[in-house]
Every structure is written in structure tokens, then in C-alpha cells.
Design an enzyme around this catalytic site. Structure first.
Site, PDB file in Angstrom:
ATOM      1  N   GLY A  56     -38.689  27.174   6.388  1.00 22.74           N
ATOM      2  CA  GLY A  56     -38.673  26.140   5.357  1.00 22.74           C
ATOM      3  C   GLY A  56     -39.545  24.982   5.777  1.00 22.74           C
ATOM      4  N   CYS A  83     -37.937  30.808  12.223  1.00 19.95           N
ATOM      5  CA  CYS A  83     -38.609  29.505  12.214  1.00 19.95           C
ATOM      6  C   CYS A  83     -37.604  28.377  11.924  1.00 19.95           C
ATOM      7  CB  CYS A  83     -39.779  29.550  11.211  1.00 19.95           C
ATOM      8  SG  CYS A  83     -40.918  28.195  11.446  1.00 19.95           S
ATOM      9  N   TYR A  84     -37.679  27.759  10.754  1.00 19.16           N
ATOM     10  CA  TYR A  84     -36.710  26.708  10.432  1.00 19.16           C
ATOM     11  C   TYR A  84     -35.278  27.249  10.536  1.00 19.16           C
ATOM     12  CZ  TYR A  84     -34.435  22.957   7.759  1.00 19.16           C
ATOM     13  OH  TYR A  84     -33.627  21.932   7.364  1.00 19.16           O
ATOM     14  N   HIS A 168     -42.934  34.279  12.817  1.00 20.95           N
ATOM     15  CA  HIS A 168     -42.624  34.927  11.538  1.00 20.95           C
ATOM     16  C   HIS A 168     -42.791  36.444  11.627  1.00 20.95           C
ATOM     17  CE1 HIS A 168     -42.133  31.358   8.992  1.00 20.95           C
ATOM     18  NE2 HIS A 168     -42.924  30.794   9.899  1.00 20.95           N
ATOM     19  N   GLU A 170     -42.013  38.518   9.436  1.00 26.72           N
ATOM     20  CA  GLU A 170     -42.250  39.083   8.095  1.00 26.72           C
ATOM     21  C   GLU A 170     -43.730  39.121   7.711  1.00 26.72           C
ATOM     22  OE1 GLU A 170     -41.052  36.193   8.862  1.00 26.72           O
ATOM     23  OE2 GLU A 170     -41.373  34.645   7.356  1.00 26.72           O
ATOM     24  N   ASP A 226     -42.710  47.305 -17.199  1.00 33.37           N
ATOM     25  CA  ASP A 226     -41.327  46.851 -17.048  1.00 33.37           C
ATOM     26  C   ASP A 226     -40.442  47.322 -18.206  1.00 33.37           C
ATOM     27  OD1 ASP A 226     -42.331  45.633 -14.822  1.00 33.37           O
ATOM     28  OD2 ASP A 226     -42.457  43.637 -15.725  1.00 33.37           O
ATOM     29  N   LYS A 368     -42.124  44.445  -8.440  1.00 30.43           N
ATOM     30  CA  LYS A 368     -42.995  45.288  -9.265  1.00 30.43           C
ATOM     31  C   LYS A 368     -43.252  46.675  -8.654  1.00 30.43           C
ATOM     32  CE  LYS A 368     -45.607  44.751 -13.015  1.00 30.43           C
ATOM     33  NZ  LYS A 368     -45.086  44.066 -14.208  1.00 30.43           N
TER      34      LYS A 368
END
Ligand code: XMP
Length: 515
Positions: A56, A83-84, A168, A170, A226, A368
Site C-alpha cells: 500500500g 511490503c506494507y 513483491h 507477485e 462476458d 477476463k
């Protein structure tokens, strides 16, 4: 929702939160993103097997920064702070976080000198982005890894299963990112990989059946991915209780109405009511050149036709909507605990609330690419699963100036050539290299010469862009030979066109569409 293994990602406002959610899902484990201040009861109901605290932008030492919810450490669920998120754990559990003398942004070398459950031993390249750092470990924690600027770059309390990493995992620049996420999921949280397209279909079928019971359900299909997948899924669940409506507005691309009707009726066996409404749309658009006025007239006509259909079908109680996960997560703000706000979706042309439908949204938790996988598993044809985005107002906003059947036919013919050539060149396979590509009919005529004759005819613009999110886009560097062939074919085969231009504007400052 009653899923066996759920991971919760608590969002503290990082730009990477959705990446964490996706990383977990790529391991076939269901993960759901919630705002950091979610009501503990909402969170407990989801029965998470582990919780990841996102990064964050705040500093834990600033007075109005989001705090670690005090109930979290008592849940006895594994926690991973990123992280945060790691700084929050340190701060809340009696460690110390201080501003770093040396801010760390970008790649750093991480040294892991001791075997531990979270990070493999050795030296790894990781992605850092932080100003604060942990100065003192909280009681019970040990240092797992360090970098030059962060002596405590990862920490863990194996007894309580609490972990934190300053970097990070990710983002793809962290070489061992996936490994760390996998270790957290499978060794620390001990979840299993059960969230597959087949299990999603099974679970959605049960949910739809529970929600609608014996009531009738209506769905508006446009041919977009969709609404197509949502409709196919609901059809799997309730079969002939579903009525799908397709409004042929005369503004679709070449052969599209036939493809949509064929796919739904013949391939999927869905009861599709096709409403031919071309004349009504063209009559509404007569003399109109303003893009927003075109949109509004098309939207209003769609609603009127849809209302008539709903009435003719006995006004079903439920309406299928193709809302997907980014619509849901982007609709909550970080300082609100309420996550279930629905962004007004324009998939079906913005149906008015007075129509009073209850919404069936089977794709509410899917990104998606997950929707695509589901579409494939449901047997949708490639033409629907990989269809490039197409605006609701269709070719009307690609026909600059007045929208007449003749002008739409002209842009449609040019568009078909452009698409065929790009396909032939192998550039649009699976919508990866080029995200959106189309032709635009300009509202001007130019002088040309064909044979020995002077011509005074229309101009077609070609537009092709690549983008990840459609918020920004870059124009595609198409091979010149290909552009030459496309231009030749359009001028030769589409009567009424004597000039072709290529749009080399990115977004911003341009938009993707011309109107
Ligand atoms: P722009 O032109 O704003 O478009 O860069 C971004 C994306 O949105 C699509 N688009 C629309 N989609 N109704 C829609 O359903 C519309 O009125 C509309 N206008 C633009 C556009 O095709 C692109 O993918």
C-alpha cells in the site's frame, strides 16, 4: 459462497493487489480480494485458509494510515504480509518500522541463508518498492532473508504461521515469486488446487439453481465474451427456464448476427429470440451526427425493444448480467468496508432500474482470462471466446457523420477485409499481439484517380492498437507490406472508397474509437 479452500487478499491500496489475487488463482486456488477494513464477520463467513496483506502507499507511522485489523492475529490463520503488509504485521505485533535512509526501488539481491518454509535458500533477484523498513523484529519472529538495504527483508514466525516479505513476490521481476506463493499456499496454508474451470462450472450451476429456483430468467446477448459465457453458464444450470434475447440492430460486423444466432442455437442449444430491428435503429439515427446522441438513441431503442421482449416473455424475474471481477473490485473504495457495490454495467445497454430485475451474475468472481477458460470449457466456439472488444453502439460510431445503411455497409465491407488480412498474417491470434482493430469511415471525400477517371470518394481509416487495459493503448506497428495490401484490397473491392489512411495515434492523446 461455500468453497473448500479460499485465500483472502486484504487490500491496503497497492497497485499490485489484483496481481496477488491472480497469482493465487493461477495455482488453482480461489482467492478473493477484500478492502482492508472489511467487517470481521464477512471475512469469517468466507472461512479463509490463509490471508495475504497487500502492499500500500501509506507509511505505518502516519496517523491516518490503514492499520492491521486487530482481530486478524487472533484468527489463527496463516498470514503473509507483502511490503506494507509486512510492515503492518511488524508494527502491530510489537516490532518497529522506521523510515529507511536508503529507499529501495527496483531489483535487489535477496540473500536467504537459512532453510525456511517460505523462501528457498540462496541468492535471488527480487522486486522492491518501499521507503520504510523494519528495524526491530516482533517477538516470536526470525529473519528469513536480507538485502543490502533491508537487513530484515523477510521475516517469519513458524509457530503462528505469520510471514512477511518486504519485496513483491507477485510481480514477474521477482524470480522466485511463484515459488514463494506456492510455498505459502500449499505448505503453510495447506490448501489444495481444486479451483478449476470444471469446479467453477459445477459450483456456479448450484448457485444459479439456488438463486432462481423455478423462476424464468432472461438474458441479453450481444456476442461479447462476458454475456455469452454468463448466458451459457446459466443455461447449463437451468436449461429451458432461460430465454436469451439478441437484438440485431444492423450495426454489427460482417456475418456477426448469423454467427451469434448459430452459436447459441445450434452449438449451445439455447433458446435464443432474435429480434430483427435494423429499420428502427436506422430510423432513430437518421440525420444524427453527434457521437453521444448516436449512443443515446441506440441505447434508448435497445431498452424499448428489450422491454417489449421481456413483456412478451411474461416479464421474467431474473436477468443475467456479465459483470466480471474487475468491475466488482474496482467499485469498492479503499476506505469502505462494503465490497458488494455493483458498478452500473453497460453490457446490456444500461437497462433502467424500473425494469426491476433481480440480477444473476455468475462471472462476478472471475477475471477476463478466467472467463475465457470457462467459455472454452462450456464449449463456446473460438469466434465468441476470442472476439475482440466491440462497442455497444457498433458500427454507428465507426461511421463518422450520418449513419445510413449504405455508409454502414461500406465500413462493414472495409472492416471485413482488414480483419481477414490481419488474420491471414497471423497477427491477431487469440487477441494477444493486437488487442483491437477496425476501420472507420470518415465524413469527407477526397479526389483520386482510378484508370483515367478522376474520382471523388470516401476515405477509410485503419485503426489497430495493443493494450492491456484499454485505458491506455499504443498504435500497432503493422508491416508496411501488409498495409499496402490492405489499402489495395479496400480501394479495389469496396465501391465508393478511393483512399485509405492509417491512424498512428496512441491513447492518450487519442481514444481507441474515433467517436
Ligand atoms: P475509447 O474509444 O474510449 O474506448 O478509447 C475504450 C474501449 O471501450 C470501447 N468503447 C465502448 N464500448 N460502448 C461500449 O460498450 C461504447 O459506447 C463504447 N465506446 C468505446 C472501445 O471499443 C474500446 O475497447
Amino acid at each position: 459462497m461455500n468453497r473448500q479452500d479460499t485465500l483472502i487478499i486484504l487490500d491496503f491500496g497497492s497497485q499490485y493487489t489484483q496481481l496477488i489475487t491472480r497469482c493465487v488463482r493461477e495455482q488453482f486456488v480461489f482467492s478473493q480480494q477484500l478492502p482492508w477494513n472489511t467487517d470481521p464477520e464477512v471475512l469469517s463467513r468466507l472461512n479463509p485458509k490463509g490471508i495475504i496483506l497487500s502492499g500500500g502507499p501509506a507509511s505505518v507511522n502516519s496517523p491516518d494510515a490503514p492499520k492491521l485489523p486487530s482481530y486478524l492475529p487472533n484468527l489463527k490463520i496463516p498470514l503473509l504480509g507483502i511490503c506494507y503488509g509486512m510492515q503492518l504485521l511488524a508494527d502491530a505485533l510489537d516490532g518497529q518500522v522506521i523510515p529507511s535512509m536508503e529507499r529501495e526501488y527496483g531489483s535487489a539481491n535477496l540473500i536467504v541463508s537459512k532453510a525456511n518454509a517460505l523462501i528457498p535458500e540462496g541468492m535471488h533477484s527480487v522486486w522492491m518498492s518501499h521507503g520504510d523498513r523494519i528495524n526491530k523484529l516482533p517477538p516470536g519472529f526470525e529473519i528469513l532473508a536480507s538485502t543490502d538495504n533491508s537487513p530484515i527483508a523477510a521475516m517469519g514466525d513458524p509457530d503462528r504461521h505469520f510471514y512477511g516479505v518486504q519485496f513483491h513476490p507477485e510481480v514477474k521481476h521477482t524470480s522466485i515469486g511463484v515459488d514463494i506463493i506456492r510455498r505459502f499456499l500449499f505448505e503453510i496454508c495447506q490448501v489444495s488446487s481444486t479451483w478449476t474451470p470444471e469446479s467453477i462450472i459445477k459450483e456456479s450451476i448450484n448457485q444459479v439453481r439456488d438463486q432462481v429456483g423455478a423462476s424464468r430468467v432472461l438474458s441479453a446477448v450481444s456476442g461479447g465474451i462476458d454475456s455469452s459465457v454468463a448466458t451459457a453458464l446459466v443455461h447449463r444450470a437451468i436449461g429451458s427456464q432461460l430465454d436469451a434475447v439478441f437484438v440485431d440492430n444492423g450495426l454489427l460486423r460482417k456475418d456477426e448476427p448469423e454467427q451469434v444466432i448459430h452459436s447459441f442455437r445450434e452449438i449451445l442449444g439455447i433458446q435464443l429470440h432474435s429480434v430483427p430491428a435494423k429499420d428502427q435503429f436506422f430510423s432513430d439515427l437518421k440525420g444524427i451526427t453527434d457521437p453521444e446522441e448516436k449512443r443515446s438513441r441506440i441505447g434508448n431503442r435497445f431498452i424499448r425493444i428489450f422491454e417489449n421482449q421481456a413483456r412478451a416473455l411474461g416479464h421474467p424475474k431474473f436477468l443475467v448480467q456479465g459483470t466480471i471481477y474487475p468491475d466488482v473490485v474496482e467499485s469498492y473504495s479503499h476506505d469502505r468496508a462494503q465490497t458488494e457495490t455493483i458498478k452500473t454495467h453497460h453490457n446490456v445497454g444500461g437497462l433502467p432500474e424500473e425494469m426491476n430485475f433481480k440480477l444473476v451474475e455468475p462471472l462476478r468472481y472471475l477475471f477476463k482470462d478466467e472467463v475465457r477458460k470457462l467459455g472454452i470449457a462450456l464449449g463456446l466456439p473460438d469466434s465468441l471466446v476470442w472476439r475482440q472488444p466491440f462497442p455497444g453502439p457498433g458500427l454507428a460510431i465507426r461511421c463518422l457523420g450520418e449513419v445510413t445503411p449504405e455508409r454502414v455497409e461500406l465500413v462493414r465491407a472495409a472492416d471485413a477485409i482488414f480483419i481477414a488480412e490481419l488474420n491471414q498474417a497471423g497477427l491477431v491470434k487469440k487477441a494477444k499481439e493486437i488487442s483491437q482493430y477496425f476501420t472507420v469511415l470518415l465524413p469527407i471525400k477526397t479526389v483520386g484517380v482510378m484508370g483515367d477517371q478522376r474520382t471523388y470518394e470516401n476515405v477509410i481509416a485503419l485503426r489497430a492498437v495493443s493494450t492491456d487495459d484499454f485505458m491506455t493503448a499504443d498504435w500497432s506497428r503493422l508491416p508496411l507490406e501488409l498495409l499496402a495490401r490492405i489499402s489495395n484490397r479496400i480501394v479495389n473491392d469496396v465501391q465508393g472508397v478511393n483512399r485509405v489512411v492509417y491512424d498512428i495515434t496512441s491513447k492518450p492523446p487519442g481514444t481507441i474509437e474515433w467517436e
